[in-house]
Enzyme design. Sequence first.
Site, PDB file in Angstrom:
ATOM      1  N   HIS A 170       0.835  -1.212   0.000  1.00  0.00           N
ATOM      2  CA  HIS A 170       0.000   0.000   0.000  1.00  0.00           C
ATOM      3  C   HIS A 170       0.869   1.263   0.000  1.00  0.00           C
ATOM      4  CE1 HIS A 170      -3.290  -2.746   1.098  1.00  0.00           C
ATOM      5  NE2 HIS A 170      -2.418  -3.258   1.959  1.00  0.00           N
TER       6      HIS A 170
ATOM      7  N   SER B 227      15.317  20.349 -15.530  1.00  0.00           N
ATOM      8  CA  SER B 227      14.115  21.175 -15.605  1.00  0.00           C
ATOM      9  C   SER B 227      14.534  22.541 -16.138  1.00  0.00           C
ATOM     10  CB  SER B 227      13.471  21.310 -14.231  1.00  0.00           C
ATOM     11  OG  SER B 227      12.527  22.368 -14.211  1.00  0.00           O
TER      12      SER B 227
END
Length: 340
Positions: free
Chosen positions: A162, A292
Amino acid sequence: MAAKSDLEVDQRKSRYESPLVARYASPEMAYNFSDKKKFTTWRKLWLILAKAQKKVGLNITEEQLTEMETNLETIDFKMAAEEERKRRHDVMAHVYTFAHCCPKAAPIIHLGATSCFVGDNTDLIVLRDAFDIVLPKLARCIHRLSNFAAENKSLPTLGFTHFQPAQLTTVGKRASLWLSDLCMDLRNLTRARDDLRFRGVKGTTGTQASFLTLFDGDAEKVDELDRLVTNLADFKESYIVTGQTYSRKIDVDVLSCLASLGASIHKICTDIRLLANLKELEEPFEKDQIGSSAMPYKRNPMRSERCCSLARHLMTLCMNPLQTLSVQWMERTLDDSANR
């Protein structure tokens, strides 16, 4: 000469070009689905058909076959486009274009065949050749990932369920999860490739009626023609039963295997992206690479992100052949013509 070349480049840049080809396709895969491959294969199939028909007994000369063989690659695409505008039929446009450079062979080109003889058989050749490009690359990926798993089989790391901290595992054990899925994909793709057969010479509705007429109702000669054409196309077998087309369930089978591979790739690369955030794994970062435009120091997992994006597209493609299969009324409709 340079000015003309620049103009041609500028004209190409004025038309939409799919990034799936321009940015992401390998040269060999881009060629496999190209017009050049498609239409030279049509001509090869017409030659194969003529050779087989001669061997089974039709009056076809070596001169005609040589003329066809000499012109397999000399396709006048401009003439073919003009013929298609005139005839409103792509296959007949290329029959006329081929006949123009093979005047002696003109009477025997496409003899007894329907459009699907070149269309569907070419699609099956392209699918087979595409598998032959993909399968070695997938096997190479599995081999390299297995080396990574072996090298890190004892390196402990925190396991997650999970995406919450769970018990310890190892880096190699986690990689073996990826390997297991990819091995199933390799098995499925290999099976799909090996299951491919040739459409062969089946006529307009799958009854071989036109070829039976050519051979005066001699079914044994027609069966022999089918075997010869299939073997000359480098297939071991042809489909026993077809309509005008091979069953579109074949396309469903192929795309389902590819979609499953896409799901495996998406899962693996999503794991890598999550592990990159945890700084457990990182993609290579090249010397001049910019992470970036605003934050050049970033180490974005852009290869994995790209794989996930392409995998999502691949997974959606299996819906199209399912819908095409479902609307192939009786022996055939043209619902699949524009989107295949």
